[in-house]
Enzyme design. Structure first.
Site, PDB file in Angstrom:
ATOM      1  N   VAL A 108      61.143 118.046  43.079  1.00  0.00           N
ATOM      2  CA  VAL A 108      60.594 117.146  44.108  1.00  0.00           C
ATOM      3  C   VAL A 108      59.072 117.058  43.914  1.00  0.00           C
ATOM      4  CG1 VAL A 108      60.303 116.752  46.585  1.00  0.00           C
ATOM      5  CG2 VAL A 108      62.401 117.835  45.726  1.00  0.00           C
ATOM      6  N   LEU A 119      55.358 110.218  52.370  1.00  0.00           N
ATOM      7  CA  LEU A 119      56.218 109.743  51.275  1.00  0.00           C
ATOM      8  C   LEU A 119      57.156 110.833  50.743  1.00  0.00           C
ATOM      9  CD1 LEU A 119      53.710 107.433  49.395  1.00  0.00           C
ATOM     10  CD2 LEU A 119      55.750 106.743  50.654  1.00  0.00           C
ATOM     11  N   TYR A 151      60.034 121.668  53.708  1.00  0.00           N
ATOM     12  CA  TYR A 151      61.496 121.530  53.710  1.00  0.00           C
ATOM     13  C   TYR A 151      62.085 121.885  55.077  1.00  0.00           C
ATOM     14  CZ  TYR A 151      61.207 120.970  48.648  1.00  0.00           C
ATOM     15  OH  TYR A 151      60.915 120.505  47.396  1.00  0.00           O
TER      16      TYR A 151
HETATM   17  C1  COA Z   1      55.601 119.037  48.591  1.00  0.00           C
HETATM   18  C2  COA Z   1      55.334 117.547  48.467  1.00  0.00           C
HETATM   19  C3  COA Z   1      56.524 116.876  47.792  1.00  0.00           C
HETATM   20  C4  COA Z   1      55.139 116.953  49.869  1.00  0.00           C
HETATM   21  O1  COA Z   1      54.935 115.566  49.738  1.00  0.00           O
HETATM   22  P1  COA Z   1      54.000 114.768  50.755  1.00  0.00           P
HETATM   23  O2  COA Z   1      54.174 113.330  50.493  1.00  0.00           O
HETATM   24  O3  COA Z   1      52.629 115.292  50.713  1.00  0.00           O
HETATM   25  O4  COA Z   1      54.635 115.187  52.153  1.00  0.00           O
HETATM   26  P2  COA Z   1      54.675 114.300  53.486  1.00  0.00           P
HETATM   27  O5  COA Z   1      53.382 113.589  53.653  1.00  0.00           O
HETATM   28  O6  COA Z   1      55.912 113.494  53.480  1.00  0.00           O
HETATM   29  O7  COA Z   1      54.803 115.428  54.575  1.00  0.00           O
HETATM   30  C5  COA Z   1      55.915 115.528  55.446  1.00  0.00           C
HETATM   31  C6  COA Z   1      55.666 116.660  56.403  1.00  0.00           C
HETATM   32  O8  COA Z   1      55.613 117.905  55.691  1.00  0.00           O
HETATM   33  C7  COA Z   1      54.355 118.525  55.896  1.00  0.00           C
HETATM   34  N1  COA Z   1      53.938 119.094  54.627  1.00  0.00           N
HETATM   35  C8  COA Z   1      53.640 118.442  53.507  1.00  0.00           C
HETATM   36  N2  COA Z   1      53.323 119.312  52.519  1.00  0.00           N
HETATM   37  C9  COA Z   1      53.426 120.524  53.079  1.00  0.00           C
HETATM   38  C10 COA Z   1      53.229 121.834  52.583  1.00  0.00           C
HETATM   39  N3  COA Z   1      52.853 122.059  51.339  1.00  0.00           N
HETATM   40  N4  COA Z   1      53.437 122.870  53.436  1.00  0.00           N
HETATM   41  C11 COA Z   1      53.830 122.644  54.705  1.00  0.00           C
HETATM   42  N5  COA Z   1      54.034 121.421  55.222  1.00  0.00           N
HETATM   43  C12 COA Z   1      53.833 120.387  54.414  1.00  0.00           C
HETATM   44  C13 COA Z   1      53.417 117.430  56.357  1.00  0.00           C
HETATM   45  O9  COA Z   1      52.375 117.953  57.135  1.00  0.00           O
HETATM   46  C14 COA Z   1      54.339 116.553  57.142  1.00  0.00           C
HETATM   47  O10 COA Z   1      54.548 117.106  58.426  1.00  0.00           O
HETATM   48  P3  COA Z   1      54.848 116.150  59.718  1.00  0.00           P
HETATM   49  O11 COA Z   1      56.131 115.423  59.405  1.00  0.00           O
HETATM   50  O12 COA Z   1      54.983 117.130  60.820  1.00  0.00           O
HETATM   51  O13 COA Z   1      53.682 115.233  59.833  1.00  0.00           O
HETATM   52  C15 COA Z   1      54.029 117.257  47.693  1.00  0.00           C
HETATM   53  O14 COA Z   1      52.978 117.947  48.307  1.00  0.00           O
HETATM   54  C16 COA Z   1      54.092 117.676  46.221  1.00  0.00           C
HETATM   55  O15 COA Z   1      54.536 116.903  45.371  1.00  0.00           O
HETATM   56  N6  COA Z   1      53.590 118.889  45.929  1.00  0.00           N
HETATM   57  C17 COA Z   1      53.505 119.344  44.532  1.00  0.00           C
HETATM   58  C18 COA Z   1      54.862 119.599  43.931  1.00  0.00           C
HETATM   59  C19 COA Z   1      55.657 120.621  44.718  1.00  0.00           C
HETATM   60  O16 COA Z   1      55.154 121.676  45.103  1.00  0.00           O
HETATM   61  N7  COA Z   1      56.942 120.288  44.939  1.00  0.00           N
HETATM   62  C20 COA Z   1      57.873 121.146  45.630  1.00  0.00           C
HETATM   63  C21 COA Z   1      58.502 122.105  44.646  1.00  0.00           C
HETATM   64  S1  COA Z   1      59.686 123.161  45.480  1.00  0.00           S
END
Ligand code: COA
Length: 171
Positions: A108, A119, A151
């Protein structure tokens, strides 16, 4: 954030129910000059995917194995920014499955330029919606420690009833 949430919930509500029709229909949203769209097409430029994974600091993997993993995945959902005729890969996720009970979500990723806009959540919701439409009831994943709350916000539970993921690695 609320803006994105409302856009995505509108898109989801308008999306068809059947998985087969879902595959042919690409939900989109418009933001300024950009359209963000989702696709289940697994014919993805591997170099573009590698660039996306590089952008979040993931270790590189042999492209021939990445290709094989994508080909053998049950579901692939990619997310694209479309500006005019240009399309840029900004998100990716895939799931493996036994096609009956279980699916596991892998890889992801959302490009840092597009993180924090809802997103990642939208991408995961597309995954869950499509897996549920195939009647898959047990959806699992392996969360890096820093994304457990991301998650959790989508309904995933760490260690339900004390169940632990266990790993075996070659020496
Ligand atoms: C993890 C990832 C997919 C999140 O994507 P994103 O587009 O930034 O997330 P969103 O904007 O949709 O966030 C959705 C919710 O999750 C929360 N959130 C996002 N990243 C978070 C994190 N690292 N820790 C805790 N909460 C998080 C947001 O605050 C938001 O909360 P809300 O719904 O209460 O407002 C992105 O940060 C990423 O690609 N990270 C690098 C790759 C990675 O670590 N992937 C996961 C591997 S297991």
């Amino acid at each position: 954030m609320g803006f994105w949430k409302s856009l995505f919930s509108t898109t989801d509500a308008a999306a068809p129910k059947s998985a087969e029709t879902d595959r042919q229909t690409v939900p989109t949203v418009t933001v300024g000059n950009s359209r963000i769209l989702f696709s289940t097409d697994r014919d993805i430029d591997l170099y573009e995917l590698e660039e996306l994974c590089d952008a979040v600091g993931w270790s590189r993997r042999p492209l021939r194995k990445v290709k094989k993993a994508i080909q053998h995945s049950f579901l692939v959902v990619s997310m694209w920014e479309q500006r005019g005729t240009q399309r840029r890969l900004i998100g990716f996720s895939r799931a493996t499955s036994d096609h009956a009970f279980n699916a596991t979500i892998w890889d992801v990723v959302v490009h840092p330029d597009f993180q924090g806009k809802g997103l990642g959540k939208a991408l995961m919701r597309q995954m869950i919606k499509r897996l549920r439409s195939e009647d898959i009831s047990n959806i699992t994943l392996f969360a890096d420690p820093h994304v457990i709350d991301f998650y959790r916000g989508l309904g995933f539970m760490p260690d339900p009833e004390g169940i632990k993921g266990m790993f075996w690695y070659p020496d």
